[in-house]
Design an enzyme around this catalytic site. Structure first.
Site, short mmCIF file in Angstrom:
data_model
loop_
_atom_site.label_atom_id
_atom_site.label_comp_id
_atom_site.label_asym_id
_atom_site.label_seq_id
_atom_site.Cartn_x
_atom_site.Cartn_y
_atom_site.Cartn_z
N SER A 158 1.15 0.06 1.90
CA SER A 158 1.92 0.12 0.67
C SER A 158 3.18 0.94 0.91
CB SER A 158 1.10 0.78 -0.44
OG SER A 158 1.90 1.10 -1.56
N TYR A 171 -4.03 8.03 -2.93
CA TYR A 171 -3.72 6.63 -2.59
C TYR A 171 -2.60 6.60 -1.56
CZ TYR A 171 -2.24 1.78 -3.09
OH TYR A 171 -1.89 0.46 -2.82
#
Length: 178
Positions: A158, A171
């Site tokens: 990501s 995350y």
């Protein structure tokens, strides 16, 4: 001046990008990017296995894939569990005769909150889902990938692993680990 032959781009693309005869495992293939990856691999001829924690979603997707003529098998797996990861790889080995060409580590989860509000359980869940499972599945699938003589491992990362994005520090850390 010579004439240019018209090329049928669909047949050229299909022949250039054929995955006929290859096998793939995609974690978390019932939603989002994982679902799209399953369909694209199957569209190009790969035999695909995918997993999810949600049996109802798996069965719904499997039914849709069958209607499209895709060769996709499914199994329920919570990738946060080491024993379930082992069972998944055993299933894949059995389905694909001990060989695997492509492992797509796609599964991921997140809990968005300020860093100071995360609890140990949040850390454990996000790390085991996003990082530990990918690492362990890569280890477990190594013999199958090696046996195929053409193995590839893909990790879905990501942008939040590279730049500051307000999605949660844990995350972001897991996605930076790839």
């Amino acid at each position: 001046m010579g004439s240019h032959a018209e090329v049928d781009s669909s047949s050229t693309t299909e022949s250039r990008w054929s995955l006929e005869g290859t096998t793939a495992l995609v974690t978390g293939g019932t939603k989002g990017i994982g679902h799209a990856i399953v369909e694209e691999l199957a569209r190009f001829g790969a035999v695909v296995h995918t997993c999810s924690r949600n049996e109802a979603e798996l069965n719904e997707c499997k039914h849709e894939w069958e209607k499209k003529g895709f060769r996709v098998t499914v199994s329920v797996c919570d990738v946060t569990s080491p024993s379930e990861r082992q069972k998944l790889i055993t299933t894949v080995s059995s389905l694909f005769d001990g060989k695997l060409n492509i492992l797509i580590n796609n599964v991921g989860t997140n809990k968005m909150k300020p860093t100071t509000e995360y609890k140990a359980e949040d850390f454990s869940l996000i790390m085991s889902t996003n990082f530990e499972s990918a690492y362990h599945l890569s280890q477990l699938s190594h013999p199958l990938l090696k046996a195929s003589s053409a193995g590839s491992i893909v990790f879905l990362s990501s942008v939040s692993g590279v730049v500051s994005v307000n999605v949660g520090s844990i995350y972001s850390a897991t996605k930076a680990s790839y």
